[in-house]
Design an enzyme around this catalytic site. Structure first.
Site, PDB file in Angstrom:
ATOM      1  N   ARG A  65       0.857  -1.183   0.000  1.00 20.03           N
ATOM      2  CA  ARG A  65       0.000   0.000   0.000  1.00 20.03           C
ATOM      3  C   ARG A  65       0.895   1.236   0.000  1.00 20.03           C
ATOM      4  O   ARG A  65       2.000   1.221   0.551  1.00 20.03           O
ATOM      5  CB  ARG A  65      -0.899   0.030   1.244  1.00 20.03           C
ATOM      6  CG  ARG A  65      -2.072  -0.954   1.181  1.00 20.03           C
ATOM      7  CD  ARG A  65      -3.103  -0.555   0.116  1.00 20.03           C
ATOM      8  NE  ARG A  65      -4.262  -1.444   0.081  1.00 20.03           N
ATOM      9  CZ  ARG A  65      -4.435  -2.463  -0.757  1.00 20.03           C
ATOM     10  NH1 ARG A  65      -3.522  -2.752  -1.666  1.00 20.03           N
ATOM     11  NH2 ARG A  65      -5.535  -3.192  -0.719  1.00 20.03           N
ATOM     12  N   HIS A 121      -1.885   0.346  -9.852  1.00 16.74           N
ATOM     13  CA  HIS A 121      -2.470  -0.602  -8.885  1.00 16.74           C
ATOM     14  C   HIS A 121      -3.051  -1.831  -9.605  1.00 16.74           C
ATOM     15  O   HIS A 121      -4.242  -2.126  -9.499  1.00 16.74           O
ATOM     16  CB  HIS A 121      -3.546   0.091  -8.032  1.00 16.74           C
ATOM     17  CG  HIS A 121      -3.822  -0.653  -6.754  1.00 16.74           C
ATOM     18  ND1 HIS A 121      -4.116  -0.027  -5.569  1.00 16.74           N
ATOM     19  CD2 HIS A 121      -3.864  -1.977  -6.474  1.00 16.74           C
ATOM     20  CE1 HIS A 121      -4.327  -0.933  -4.619  1.00 16.74           C
ATOM     21  NE2 HIS A 121      -4.174  -2.130  -5.148  1.00 16.74           N
TER      22      HIS A 121
HETATM   23  C1  GLV Z   1      -5.301  -5.157  -4.079  1.00 14.48           C
HETATM   24  O1  GLV Z   1      -4.714  -4.174  -3.758  1.00 14.48           O
HETATM   25  C2  GLV Z   1      -5.863  -6.074  -3.158  1.00 14.48           C
HETATM   26  O2  GLV Z   1      -5.974  -5.740  -1.971  1.00 14.48           O
HETATM   27  O3  GLV Z   1      -6.217  -7.183  -3.585  1.00 14.48           O
END
Ligand code: GLV
Length: 312
Positions: free
Chosen positions: A227, A275
């Protein structure tokens, strides 16, 4: 009995997810928020960044299941109903994707691809001597399912692999394990390529700042697929400018989507992906989610339940 699917943001269409969940649990009434029907019938909520506060509308909810590996998008809801199990998604396809993503960047940095790209842009032919895999230490922060799987792949390629997490665990198959804040500096001192897979919690927020990055050997690389808020972006930019960090591959950010005016976009030593390191696969994730729904229906515990004690 109904299952509610709720999201404010997902890379896949909710239709695809509801189809996947319906196939995996044909007897369940799958509803997509806001079409939630009789709120008393909703017993399971499957969510990804659900609209804040909605989950307390369902008095018979038995569990909240994440559509992704992380649950920070759930626990950050100030209006979360109390006492319900929050279930993470541990799915082999997602883990495999995260492994491939991490391996891509490890190999990119390890084999100097990032330098040859720059050299090509100025038609420069300079051969760098290679470093053996066993002489390159990859440090993985977060040795849960995903971190361990990345570690195993790297051990198989003969890299020296070490890990760090918050709580004590034995070292595992060729991966020396460091734990707790006291051992963080030792872990960082040895790490040439840092991979962050930690989830975002109060303890991991801003865990890696200038001080921690300076504990990495000069010329280290950072790969962040955990993160954004765990590795301080301003400190990272300043250490990239000073050359202490050679390059960084970032998939997650303090603010997503990464704002257009963020300096990370234009830094020559930063590689940005939006992401996508571990995208949940509707077919395989629906099956995994259904296994947990059936466990709960049979009075068994779902797996893995998020708790502060096993959070890394
Ligand atoms: C992606 O960031 C997840 O949490 O699967």
């Amino acid at each position: 009995m109904a299952l509610l699917l709720a999201s404010t943001d997902f890379w896949e269409d909710m239709d695809v997810w509801s189809k996947g969940l319906r196939l995996a649990m044909p007897e369940l009434d799958i509803r997509v928020y806001p079409d939630d029907g009789d709120v008393n019938e909703v017993e399971f909520a499957v969510v990804w960044k659900h609209p804040r506060g909605i989950l307390k509308k369902y008095p018979n909810l038995k569990a909240i299941l994440s559509l992704g590996a992380g649950v920070d998008h759930i626990i950050s809801d100030p209006d979360l109903p109390k006492g319900l199990p929050i279930v993470r998604l541990v799915d082999k396809k997602l883990t495999h994707e995260m492994c491939l993503h991490a391996l891509h960047w490890v190999l990119h940095f390890h084999s100097n691809q990032y330098l040859y790209r720059i050299q090509q842009s100025r038609a420069e032919w300079t051969q760098k001597s290679s470093i053996q895999t066993e002489d390159r230490t990859i440090g993985i922060m977060g040795l849960g399912n995903i971190g361990k799987s990345i570690g195993d792949s790297l051990v198989n390629l003969d890299f020296d692999v070490i890990g760090w997490g918050a709580t004590k665990k034995p070292s595992m198959d060729g991966i020396h394990y460091y734990y707790g804040k006291d051992q963080l500096t030792d872990f960082l001192n040895k790490t040439n390529i840092l991979i962050n897979v930690l989830p975002l919690t109060q303890d991991t927020t801003n865990l890696v700042t200038k001080k921690e990055m300076l504990s990495l050997p000069k010329g280290a690389f950072i790969i962040n697929i955990g993160r954004g808020n765990i590795i301080n972006e301003v400190d990272l930019l300043s250490l990239l400018d000073h050359g202490h960090i050679a390059a960084a591959a970032l998939d997650v950010f303090e603010k997503e989507p990464l704002p257009e005016n963020n300096s990370l976009w234009n830094h020559p030593s930063v590689y940005i992906t939006p992401h996508i390191a571990g995208q949940s696969n509707p077919n395989s994730a629906s099956k995994t989610i259904s296994e947990n729904v059936y466990r709960i229906k049979n009075g068994e515990l779902p797996y893995p339940i998020y708790s502060l004690a096993n959070r890394y």
